[in-house]
Design a protein around this motif. Structure first.
Motif, short mmCIF file in Angstrom:
data_model
loop_
_atom_site.label_atom_id
_atom_site.label_comp_id
_atom_site.label_asym_id
_atom_site.label_seq_id
_atom_site.Cartn_x
_atom_site.Cartn_y
_atom_site.Cartn_z
N LYS A 155 70.92 30.84 52.55
CA LYS A 155 69.57 31.67 53.07
C LYS A 155 69.57 31.35 54.61
O LYS A 155 70.31 30.70 55.28
CB LYS A 155 68.35 31.08 52.65
N LEU A 205 56.82 37.26 56.03
CA LEU A 205 57.57 36.59 55.06
C LEU A 205 57.17 35.52 53.77
O LEU A 205 57.73 35.11 53.29
CB LEU A 205 58.53 35.50 56.22
N LYS A 237 58.71 36.30 50.60
CA LYS A 237 60.13 37.09 50.87
C LYS A 237 61.15 36.46 51.82
O LYS A 237 60.71 35.54 52.22
CB LYS A 237 59.67 38.47 51.66
N GLU A 238 62.06 36.81 51.45
CA GLU A 238 63.48 36.08 52.31
C GLU A 238 64.19 37.18 52.91
O GLU A 238 64.67 38.24 52.45
CB GLU A 238 64.04 35.40 51.38
N ARG A 249 56.62 26.51 57.00
CA ARG A 249 57.20 27.33 57.01
C ARG A 249 56.77 28.53 57.81
O ARG A 249 55.56 28.99 58.27
CB ARG A 249 57.54 27.85 55.50
N PHE A 278 64.82 42.61 53.10
CA PHE A 278 64.79 41.67 52.00
C PHE A 278 65.54 42.26 50.84
O PHE A 278 65.75 41.15 50.10
CB PHE A 278 63.07 41.58 51.84
N TYR A 312 72.58 30.24 59.13
CA TYR A 312 72.38 30.23 57.74
C TYR A 312 72.92 29.03 57.14
O TYR A 312 73.86 28.27 57.68
CB TYR A 312 73.03 31.63 56.83
N ARG A 356 67.45 38.88 54.01
CA ARG A 356 68.63 38.80 53.41
C ARG A 356 69.71 39.68 54.40
O ARG A 356 70.81 39.43 54.28
CB ARG A 356 68.84 39.48 52.21
N TRP A 416 58.87 29.72 45.98
CA TRP A 416 59.33 31.03 46.22
C TRP A 416 60.76 31.05 47.00
O TRP A 416 61.58 32.05 46.94
CB TRP A 416 58.17 32.05 47.10
N GLN A 417 61.14 29.88 47.65
CA GLN A 417 62.35 29.87 48.19
C GLN A 417 63.55 29.65 47.27
O GLN A 417 64.84 29.59 47.64
CB GLN A 417 62.41 28.73 49.23
N THR A 444 66.52 30.15 44.54
CA THR A 444 67.23 31.31 44.49
C THR A 444 67.90 30.99 43.02
O THR A 444 68.59 29.85 42.85
CB THR A 444 68.02 31.72 45.40
#
Length: 816
Positions: free
Chosen positions: A148, A94, A97-98, A55, A117, A176, A100, A215-216, A218
């Motif tokens: 995402k 990152l 964190k993502e 990642r 983010f 996305y 946005r 963490w990915q 949602t």
């Protein structure tokens, strides 16, 4: 015969269910291109997951006044670079964190970029943002929140023209992707509730978060299934949004029951037991609706909307429930050791077999026109209508009656742009009656029940000012916030709260933020653009919460029984900036407040409560700045029993007690009169002449004082009326003076120790003395001594009433 019994105790099960989503091979979509296409550009596309499934760990930006290059680093330490390594290099992590929101400023090439983010967590702008427009791609604006960003594409150029080398990025766009509902493990955690906690009110706000093993992942919604452990009938379900940080808020009414919702995909759950145990020994806040004697029993709405009396009662009731949940949540956040506390509502109105808060609809002797007149005294009218109904409201012994008044006959007058029959006022805290008032002119925007909350708190329709008031807001959701929150503001005044922060300032403009972790965007979908975990000013301040905690309306069942009458407190000046406070019942908090700028610049809390506290104001920079700038600061003292004592203009109060650097005086016991004759007596004239005896002339009141010194000098003040009593000061030091006063001094008593006191000079004392000076509180005799007395006498109370009495007395004391 069917009998419905009121149940003061009930156990409720609340189950929280969250759906977890993870990435899949769904269709990849692309944003617009930001920037300008150039004939000699070099395109690129960088995936956030590389071919080895590593990642993206960080993005580095090379920039000066333009953006020159990007560098992408993955968790396996692979690095991909595009563009040129010119200018400053800044790296954005990152990890956990993502991205946005992606913002770009561009012209012929890319001038600046920014990554966000959340709405409040953004990087710096990389590049120059001067002039021109910044555009953005915002995932939070999408109807489906389960997208995402998975890639960043664009192009860079070496030359803009044959003669002009620029070495910059010229195009950027994002890709996305929608994520699916592949099951994943998660944990739901509540941050403000514990199993088997007890509530004396039916409405609560849950605060919590959902922790996933990836963490990915949602999560966008949480379902609440609330069921009574005995009776599962009459259930409805609720669903609440979760923000991008996986945090949520849920509002629940404990006597509503919720059925389980069938969910697609996997779910994690948490079940918690809550106990509702109404304590009928705690006085309630009464909800009063005032109507004119010719009222049409309607309130302002747009044509076609329901506005009858029953609707108004349900909106009032729902508003009070929201007040309760909000107050409990805020007090718990400010002091979690206090348990869940809130004021009680009188749940005595039986509707369809259930008990609900009673709305007292009371008719005044005023007409609608009189209520709506510009000079109508609505504040006084509210109290009057309550006093005129003594059988409905029984004032508790030694405690105030608490109530709110909603004036149903308020009316918006469009051509004057004003509301008639409305006032927003709160009484402040008093010992007999405390109340707040508001008009009905904003009811049209309010929810009538729990299921209307989302729509009403997020109603972006504009206000039609042909029919209804906007009260400073141009859309209905804002009006809803103001109507509910501003009325609570006035109720707050009646609890003893001052203007400062949050709801007691203008925080009620965003009252909805106390109940939701996200807000609606303009396209009527939930968005994480603004996350509301910290309430965004829709709050009670720390000082507000500490004031309400010991308040008699906020008692819990197991709280110790305290003397609710005792509010005696003594202030002793100890220097130009310091003082000592003493209260036998205990001091819980000191709050310094400014009426000029609505702030509490300094406050002190004491847990457990202390009988004696020393305060040095010079240690507070904020307080001393007020003094230097000649701004007024007042002191509010909160006693352990909830009683409040206010010292206005505390710097002046302390200064008034300062005679010299080493000599001080107490406050004046008794009133001040224009025609009074003052006296001042020093106990020591010089090293060889000291006070020998004090004589008191008295009957039912104190009429005169006589001071005899060791050189046989006699000084007399007042009137030689009634009996004469005297006592010697040989080998004794006065330590305590007790005073009973009203319009004048009724009685005095002098003490040399806790067990050595003179007789009582004057009339009968019922209960406590009205005032006492006790030098033992400040320190031992080696530090302080009484050095004198001053005060005043009056001949006449009024031109026709001769009294010949002492009217006031003050004690002087000094450092040894």
């Amino acid at each position: 015969i069917k009998t419905t019994m009121r149940c003061p105790y009930a156990l409720y099960l609340c189950t929280f269910i969250a759906i977890v989503n993870s990435a899949s091979a769904a269709q990849i979509l692309k944003s617009q291109n930001f920037g300008s296409v150039q004939p000699n550009q070099v395109p690129f596309n960088i995936d956030f997951t590389n071919t080895k499934n590593a990642r993206l760990q960080s993005i580095s930006v090379y920039y000066d006044q333009y953006v020159h290059g990007l560098e992408f680093t993955y968790t396996d330490n692979t690095v991909n670079s595009v563009g040129y390594k010119l200018g400053t290099k800044s790296t954005v992590s990152l990890v956990n964190k993502e991205i946005r929101i992606f913002r770009v400023k561009s012209g012929a090439w890319i001038d600046a970029i920014q990554f966000c983010f959340s709405a409040t967590d953004c990087t710096q702008h990389f590049g120059s943002i001067g002039g021109g427009e910044i555009v953005e791609f915002n995932l939070n604006n999408l109807i489906n929140q389960n997208y995402k960003i998975v890639a960043l594409s664009g192009a860079y150029i070496e030359k803009y023209t044959a003669d002009w080398t620029v070495n910059t990025l010229n195009i950027l766009s994002v890709s996305y992707q929608l994520i699916d509902s592949t099951p994943k493990y998660c944990t739901i955690s509540l941050t403000n509730m514990k199993d088997n906690e007890i509530f004396n009110h039916k409405t609560v706000i849950f605060n919590g978060e959902i922790i996933t093993n990836d963490w990915q992942n949602t999560i966008r919604n949480i379902h609440v299934n609330n069921a009574n452990s005995v009776n599962y009938a009459n259930k409805i379900d609720t669903q609440w949004p979760v923000n991008i940080f996986n945090q949520f808020k849920v509002y629940s009414l404990l006597n509503f029951f919720f059925k389980e919702t069938i969910n697609q995909g996997a779910k994690c759950s948490l079940t918690i037991n809550l106990v509702y145990e109404e304590d009928l020994t705690v006085e309630p806040v009464h909800l009063v609706m005032v109507v004119a004697n010719d009222s049409k029993l309607v309130y302002d709405t747009e044509p076609g909307e329901v506005n009858n009396l029953e609707s108004a009662k349900w909106k009032y009731r729902t508003m009070a429930w929201l007040w309760q949940a909000f107050t409990d949540d805020q007090i718990y956040k400010r002091n979690s050791n206090s348990g869940h506390r809130c004021f009680r509502l009188a749940e005595t109105e039986l509707i369809n077999g259930e008990y609900y808060p009673k709305i007292h609809v009371l008719q005044t002797d005023m007409t609608t026109a009189q209520i709506q007149a510009k000079k109508s005294d609505l504040f006084g009218m509210c109290k009057k209508v309550v006093l005129n109904n003594p059988t409905k409201f029984i004032k508790p012994e030694n405690l105030p009656l608490q109530f709110t008044c909603l004036f149903l006959d308020s009316h918006y007058i469009p051509n004057e742009d004003r509301v008639a029959g409305h006032d927003a006022l709160g009484s402040g805290w008093n010992s007999d009656y405390n109340w707040g008032i508001f008009g009905s002119h904003l009811l049209y925007s309010h929810p009538q029940n729990l299921t209307e909350m989302k729509n009403k708190f997020n109603d972006i329709r504009p206000v039609n000012k042909k029919y209804t008031s906007d009260d400073g807001g141009n859309y209905r959701a804002r009006v809803c916030n103001v109507g509910i929150g501003a009325f609570l503001h006035e109720l707050g005044h009646s609890f003893g709260l001052h203007h400062n922060y949050g709801v007691m300032h203008r925080g009620f403009d965003n009252f909805n933020r106390a109940f939701y972790s996200v807000e609606l965007s303009t396209n009527n979908v939930w968005t994480s653009l603004r996350t509301n975990v910290d309430d965004q000013y829709a709050s009670w301040s720390k000082v507000d919460a500490e004031i309400m905690l010991p308040h008699h309306l906020f008692r819990l069942k197991n709280d110790p029984i305290l003397d609710m009458v005792d509010k005696n407190i003594q202030l002793f000046t100890t220097s130009s900036n310091s003082f000592l406070l003493y209260a036998n019942v205990g001091i819980r908090m000191l709050a310094f407040f400014s009426s000029d700028d609505a702030k509490y610049p300094h406050y002190l809390t004491y847990e457990p409560a202390l009988k004696k506290v020393d305060v040095d104001m010079s240690t507070s920079t904020e307080l001393m700045n007020y003094k230097i700038n000649n701004k007024e600061i007042h002191l509010l003292v909160i006693l352990k029993n909830g009683r409040m004592v206010e010292f206005g203009k505390i710097f002046s109060e302390v200064n008034n007690g300062l005679i010299t650097a080493d000599v001080f005086k107490t406050k004046r016991f008794g009133p001040v009169y224009e025609n009074q004759v003052e006296f001042n007596v020093d106990f020591t004239v010089n090293n060889n002449t000291r006070l020998l005896t004090i004589g008191v002339y008295y009957d039912n009141y104190v009429h005169g004082l006589e001071f005899t010194y060791t050189d046989n000098t006699v000084r007399f003040f007042g009137y030689k009326i009634g009996n004469k009593g005297s006592f010697s000061l040989v080998n004794k030091e006065l330590r305590v003076l007790r005073v009973q006063s009203g319009a004048w001094i009724d009685a005095l008593q002098f003490c040399f120790s806790a067990t050595d006191c003179t007789q009582q000079f004057g009339g009968t004392i019922s209960g406590q003395w009205s005032g006492e000076f006790n030098l033992n509180i400040i320190g031992s005799s080696q530090f302080y001594k009484v050095s004198g007395l001053n005060g005043a006498f009056i001949e006449k109370y009024n031109p026709n009433w001769t009294v010949n009495t002492m009217s006031s007395i003050t004690v002087l004391y000094k450092k040894v």
